[in-house]
Design an enzyme around this catalytic site. Sequence first.
Site, PDB file in Angstrom:
ATOM      1  N   GLY A  18       2.133  -5.601   4.545  1.00 31.80           N
ATOM      2  CA  GLY A  18       3.479  -6.028   4.215  1.00 31.80           C
ATOM      3  C   GLY A  18       4.437  -6.229   5.375  1.00 31.80           C
ATOM      4  N   PRO A  22      13.233  -9.131  14.747  1.00 34.95           N
ATOM      5  CA  PRO A  22      14.388  -8.622  14.008  1.00 34.95           C
ATOM      6  C   PRO A  22      14.329  -8.899  12.510  1.00 34.95           C
ATOM      7  CG  PRO A  22      15.094  -9.690  16.039  1.00 34.95           C
ATOM      8  CD  PRO A  22      13.632  -9.967  15.897  1.00 34.95           C
ATOM      9  N   GLY A  29       0.815  -1.213   0.000  1.00 31.54           N
ATOM     10  CA  GLY A  29       0.000   0.000   0.000  1.00 31.54           C
ATOM     11  C   GLY A  29       0.841   1.251   0.000  1.00 31.54           C
ATOM     12  N   LYS A  37       8.645   1.624  19.532  1.00 32.66           N
ATOM     13  CA  LYS A  37       8.324   2.827  18.761  1.00 32.66           C
ATOM     14  C   LYS A  37       8.007   2.383  17.341  1.00 32.66           C
ATOM     15  CE  LYS A  37      11.229   6.157  21.231  1.00 32.66           C
ATOM     16  NZ  LYS A  37      12.282   7.176  21.105  1.00 32.66           N
ATOM     17  N   GLY A  51       7.962   1.381  10.647  1.00 41.38           N
ATOM     18  CA  GLY A  51       7.704   1.344   9.216  1.00 41.38           C
ATOM     19  C   GLY A  51       7.967   2.639   8.481  1.00 41.38           C
ATOM     20  N   GLU A  52       7.869   3.787   9.173  1.00 42.49           N
ATOM     21  CA  GLU A  52       8.073   5.078   8.513  1.00 42.49           C
ATOM     22  C   GLU A  52       9.501   5.593   8.688  1.00 42.49           C
ATOM     23  OE1 GLU A  52       5.467   5.720   6.893  1.00 42.49           O
ATOM     24  OE2 GLU A  52       3.754   4.984   8.047  1.00 42.49           O
TER      25      GLU A  52
END
Length: 729
Positions: free
Chosen positions: A457, A622, A229, A692, A695-696
């Site tokens: 994903g 990991p 996405g 935390k 992905g970004e």
Amino acid sequence: MSQPQAAVGASVPRVDARLRVTGRTKFAGDNSPDGVVHAVIVDSSVGRGRVTGVDARAALAQTGVLKVISHLNAPKLPPRTGWWPPPGALRPFQDDRVRFFGHPVAVVVATTLEVAQHAASLVEVSYDAEPVSTDMGTADSAGDPETYARGDADGALGAAAVKLDLAYRMARNHHNPMEPAGTVARWDGDKLTIWEKTNWVAGAMMTMASEFGMPQDKIRVIAPVVGGGFGSAGRTWVHTVIAALAAREVKRPVKLLLTRRQTYFGVGFRPAYEYGLRLGSDRRGRLSASVHDVRAETSSYETHSEGVLEPGRMLYSTPNVRQEYGHVPLDVNTPTFMRGPGYASGAFPVESAMDELAHELGLDPIELRLRNEPAADESTGLPFSTRRLRDCYRVGAREFGWHRRNPKPRSTRDGDWLIGMGMAAGVYDTERSAAQASVRLDADGTALLQSATSDMGPGTATSMTQVAADALGLTMRQVTFRLGDSLMPPAPVHAASQTMASVGSAVQDGCDKLRKQAITLAVKDEGSPLHGVDPADVVVRGGRLHVKDNPARGETYQRLLARNNRTHLETLGSYAGAPESGKFSFYAYAATFAEVAVDARLGLVRVRRMVGVYDAARIISPRLADSQAIGAMIGGIGQALLEHTVTDHRDGRIVNANLADYLVPTHADIPKDLKAFFIEGEDYEADPIGVKGLGEIVIVGVAPAIANAVFNATGRRIRELPITPEALL
């Protein structure tokens, strides 16, 4: 109570890996309920104006065509209710306006896809076209800009010993996931079921309820898997409403899948930016002032905003800051979030400018950043919950071999190739939202967890299974995690790097509650070996409850439940989300290092290797984290060197609306040497499981690291993305 940790922190394969690699995963468009028919959207061929006629006679004459719907015969939708979708969001066939090239003007419904496609090509639409505005360089900002200020930025800039006045540009990017957007819609009386490509089933449910004026409990959204996405599936777009509307009109299930071309004007994009940045510092490199003037494209009917100003507001200690963020309405479809939204765009000018300042002062880029490390978040005055950015620099410099970098541009060659090294910092907000997860332990000793979250994903089901397995004291094979159905307990949008913190905390809560249920049952059961034991002294490992310091004294979940005639234990885990007024500033951090080679004659740029180091607190999985980071480096290569949507400003047509002409990184563009490192640590101030978002943050800073390496290689400072060969000739 301390539970043994075996699954969390282990490098395990995805729980759904076999399904995916064998092609048994069922995506939205793979669903074909009984009686399904097919819909194809007819897109406008002008960029602005009015529809003056829709001639569907030739289409309706085709065998198998059931209906052609346009504004001339579409039912009127009721006024929207609720807070979602956002105000101004596009509604289908409610008027004759054309707002952008590709605006849906009709939909053809037929018994087969081939007939629907052919019939759609036969629909003749006439227009009263109007002049189109799609060029941000010639358009004006509208409305009041978003502003931020502290101190006296203009005064401090005027008094600064060193001043930089810089202008950066970033091209529009499109997401291009492997699975294009699509919907299958079915009505059963007054109930609606949609199989949807979405990473927010609750958002799709709210959108359908608002668009059709119906209760949310009459709507079911099913989306257990998403084929990528990058932000494009975070909201519900107009094609989903069209599919549901068409299904209601023809009284049969309808499948509507966008073509690759249609995704370029159907599901949003990363907006283009113009970013003016002025920096002031003393001769030692201590920042005194920064002024940010930003313009971003948006649509004429909606305003899209994102956190592009955040890196320039809090990443470095700067006593005087002024920022303006203006929106430029254009005749385009509405932009949306794309991986690292706002921050990835904002990091390019900020981190490029820091590199320019370091070169101006003759300082190492890492040393300049260290001299401007803030003691607290200067945008809020709050202390950081954790900030291990110094560690990211240290580890990255060591693993990358930063000491081998020659600071003099254009001084290192390898035959015809100019070699350069660059680095950049990154930051991303730590989002958390309310979430729930149901937990059920069956008499056979297996557990089932469910939550209406998504997986586009990163491996959501795998990481949640790891948390649940440890909290319940089971192996991962004994735990099943199901997701992606609006009938399941609610979860926030699978975006903004908040799923692990939010849903993971709900999973931890639910599993802790259930484990304590079982322990309480055992210590009160006279037939249990654990009868009379202090519950705090009982742990569970491998599905067996036992005394912490006496493993021989205990019993399995199965024996406990069987003796008590229980078929299962069940509970609901919940997480309330981030507090409204926090005590800390929460961010994840990154340091990205890149080495590039630039052909001295042709200007071609090749990334040779990259190292990324991340402060993302506790790492649950990991292997999944490494996959996220490597994928983000590849995406950052695309942002830096390749990706650029080209618009014909005469009519708003997207010229390269396909995967042949819109360039994304392929194997030839990706180096073998991509490495990710994660700084050890937890952040239990952020959430109960100490994580935390990941992905970004992993893409924020990649593009400027590459751009800074290009400067080190060539001596040419390119302030526009993507960096093309012609810019270096």
